[in-house]
Design a protein around this motif. Structure first.
Motif, short mmCIF file in Angstrom:
data_model
loop_
_atom_site.label_atom_id
_atom_site.label_comp_id
_atom_site.label_asym_id
_atom_site.label_seq_id
_atom_site.Cartn_x
_atom_site.Cartn_y
_atom_site.Cartn_z
N ALA A 1 0.86 -1.20 -0.17
CA ALA A 1 -0.05 0.01 0.14
C ALA A 1 0.86 1.39 -0.16
O ALA A 1 0.62 2.21 -0.70
N ARG A 2 2.10 1.32 0.88
CA ARG A 2 2.81 2.19 0.72
C ARG A 2 3.56 2.53 -0.65
O ARG A 2 3.57 3.69 -0.84
N LEU A 3 3.85 1.43 -1.48
CA LEU A 3 4.47 1.71 -2.71
C LEU A 3 3.49 2.17 -3.57
O LEU A 3 3.79 3.17 -4.56
N LEU A 4 2.06 1.68 -3.70
CA LEU A 4 1.02 1.95 -4.44
C LEU A 4 0.85 3.72 -4.23
O LEU A 4 0.56 4.48 -5.09
N GLU A 5 0.86 4.05 -2.92
CA GLU A 5 0.61 5.48 -2.67
C GLU A 5 1.71 6.44 -3.23
O GLU A 5 1.31 7.52 -3.65
N ALA A 6 2.89 5.98 -2.90
CA ALA A 6 3.95 6.80 -3.47
C ALA A 6 3.76 6.89 -5.16
O ALA A 6 3.93 7.72 -5.84
N ALA A 7 3.26 5.70 -6.00
CA ALA A 7 3.27 5.78 -7.23
C ALA A 7 2.26 6.57 -7.77
O ALA A 7 2.36 7.36 -8.63
N GLY A 8 1.06 6.44 -6.75
CA GLY A 8 0.05 7.57 -7.25
C GLY A 8 0.47 9.05 -7.17
O GLY A 8 -0.29 9.62 -8.03
N ARG A 9 1.26 9.15 -6.19
CA ARG A 9 1.56 10.38 -6.12
C ARG A 9 2.61 11.09 -7.30
O ARG A 9 2.31 12.17 -7.64
N LEU A 10 3.16 10.06 -7.60
CA LEU A 10 4.15 10.35 -9.00
C LEU A 10 3.22 10.59 -10.10
O LEU A 10 3.39 11.38 -10.96
N VAL A 11 2.12 9.74 -10.38
CA VAL A 11 1.30 9.94 -11.37
C VAL A 11 0.68 11.26 -11.14
O VAL A 11 0.29 12.00 -12.49
N ALA A 12 0.19 11.64 -10.40
CA ALA A 12 -0.71 12.88 -10.02
C ALA A 12 0.23 13.82 -10.29
O ALA A 12 -0.06 15.15 -10.82
N GLU A 13 1.66 13.90 -9.89
CA GLU A 13 2.76 15.23 -10.11
C GLU A 13 3.32 14.99 -11.37
O GLU A 13 3.59 16.13 -12.07
N HIS A 14 3.62 13.99 -11.96
CA HIS A 14 4.44 13.92 -13.20
C HIS A 14 3.70 13.30 -14.40
O HIS A 14 4.32 13.09 -15.41
N GLY A 15 2.68 12.54 -14.20
CA GLY A 15 2.21 11.52 -15.20
C GLY A 15 2.51 10.39 -15.23
O GLY A 15 3.51 10.16 -14.29
N ALA A 16 1.92 9.46 -15.78
CA ALA A 16 2.47 7.95 -15.78
C ALA A 16 3.90 7.82 -16.24
O ALA A 16 4.76 6.88 -15.75
N ALA A 17 4.28 8.84 -17.09
CA ALA A 17 5.79 8.82 -17.60
C ALA A 17 6.76 8.95 -16.55
O ALA A 17 8.02 8.57 -16.59
N GLY A 18 6.40 9.60 -15.43
CA GLY A 18 7.17 9.73 -14.24
C GLY A 18 7.29 8.71 -13.44
O GLY A 18 8.11 8.77 -12.49
N VAL A 19 6.64 7.76 -13.43
CA VAL A 19 6.53 6.41 -12.53
C VAL A 19 7.86 5.58 -13.14
O VAL A 19 7.30 4.77 -13.96
N THR A 20 8.67 5.47 -12.58
CA THR A 20 9.86 4.29 -12.70
C THR A 20 9.99 3.62 -11.39
O THR A 20 9.61 4.15 -10.27
N MET A 21 10.58 2.41 -11.33
CA MET A 21 10.89 1.64 -10.00
C MET A 21 11.76 2.59 -9.23
O MET A 21 11.55 2.46 -8.23
#
Length: 226
Positions: free
Chosen positions: A47-67
Motif C-alpha cells: 500500500a505504501r508503494l502504491l501510494e508513492a506511485a499514485g503521487r508520482l502519477v498525479a505530479e508527473h503523469g504515468a511517464a514519471g513512474v519508474t521503479m
C-alpha cells in the motif's frame, strides 16, 4: 477479489474453443494478493508503494513512474519494488486495480444494462460504451500499463473482458464464430486504438461511441440467422 491479480504468473489464452460459460466461472483465478498468508507488513508495504506511485502519477503523469522513482518516494530499496510488482508494467497495472475491480463488479452484479437483467445485445452495447468512457478517463495510465505483446491478450483482466463479450455473443448469435467476433470487437476497445482515434485522428468521444454501437449492430445483424 473479482479477478485474477495483475501480479499472478502469466496465464494461458482464454479457452476460446470451450462451451459457453457463466460469468462467475471466469472469476475462479487466484491472486497473490488474495492469499490469506500475506503478511500484514507485506500488505502495508504494498500500500505504501502504491501510494508513492499514485503521487508520482498525479505530479508527473504515468511517464514519471519508474521503479527507481517509486523506491525513492517510498524510501525503500529498489529491490523491494521489483519483488512486490515484478516490473514497471506490474506496478502500473496495480495502480489500475481499484477501477478494474469496480468495473468488473458493475458487469457482474451492477444495475442493468451493464449488469445482469437486460437483453444480451443491450448489455454488449452498454459494455463497450462504459469501457470507452473508462479509457477516456484513464488513458495515459492504461497505455503505460500495456503488457508486452506476449502478455497483452492473455493477462487476467483482459481475459475477463473478452470472456464477457464472448458470453454475450454466444447468446446473441449462437451459430456464429463468436470467438473471432469477440476478438474483433475487443480490438475496437483496446487502449492503443482509443489513443489513436482520439489523439492522432482527433475523433470525438461522441463519434467513437456512436461507432461502437454501429459496429455491434452491424456485426450481430450480419451474422444473425434469417
Amino acid at each position: 477479489m473479482l479477478y485474477a491479480g495483475f501480479m499472478s504468473a502469466p496465464l494461458p489464452p482464454f479457452p476460446l474453443s470451450q462451451e459457453p460459460v457463466d460469468e462467475p466461472e471466469l472469476l475462479q483465478l487466484s491472486s497473490r494478493e488474495d492469499e490469506p498468508c500475506l503478511r500484514a507488513d507485506a500488505a502495508r508495504n504494498r500500500a505504501r508503494l502504491l501510494e508513492a506511485a499514485g503521487r508520482l502519477v498525479a505530479e508527473h503523469g504515468a511517464a514519471g513512474v519508474t521503479m527507481e522513482a517509486v523506491a525513492a518516494a517510498a524510501r525503500v530499496g529498489k529491490g523491494t519494488v521489483f519483488r512486490r510488482f515484478g516490473d514497471r508494467t506490474g506496478l502500473l497495472t496495480a495502480l489500475l486495480d481499484h477501477s478494474e475491480k469496480n468495473f468488473q463488479s458493475a458487469v457482474i452484479t451492477g444495475p442493468a444494462p451493464l449488469g445482469p437483467g437486460a437483453p444480451p445485445l443491450e448489455r454488449l452495447r452498454e459494455f463497450g460504451l462504459a469501457l470507452l468512457r473508462r479509457s477516456a478517463d484513464e488513458l495515459e495510465l492504461q497505455l503505460a500499463a500495456e503488457p508486452d505483446p506476449q502478455r497483452r491478450y492473455s493477462n487476467a483482466p483482459r481475459r475477463f473482458l473478452r470472456g464477457h463479450v464472448l458470453i454475450l455473443l454466444r447468446r446473441i448469435v449462437p451459430d456464429a464464430d463468436c470467438e473471432l467476433l469477440a476478438l474483433t470487437l475487443m480490438a475496437y476497445l483496446d487502449p492503443p486504438m482509443v489513443h489513436y482515434r482520439s489523439k492522432v485522428c482527433g475523433m470525438s468521444q461522441e463519434r467513437v461511441e456512436a461507432g461502437w454501437l454501429d459496429l455491434v449492430d452491424r456485426v450481430t445483424r450480419s451474422v444473425s440467422p434469417c
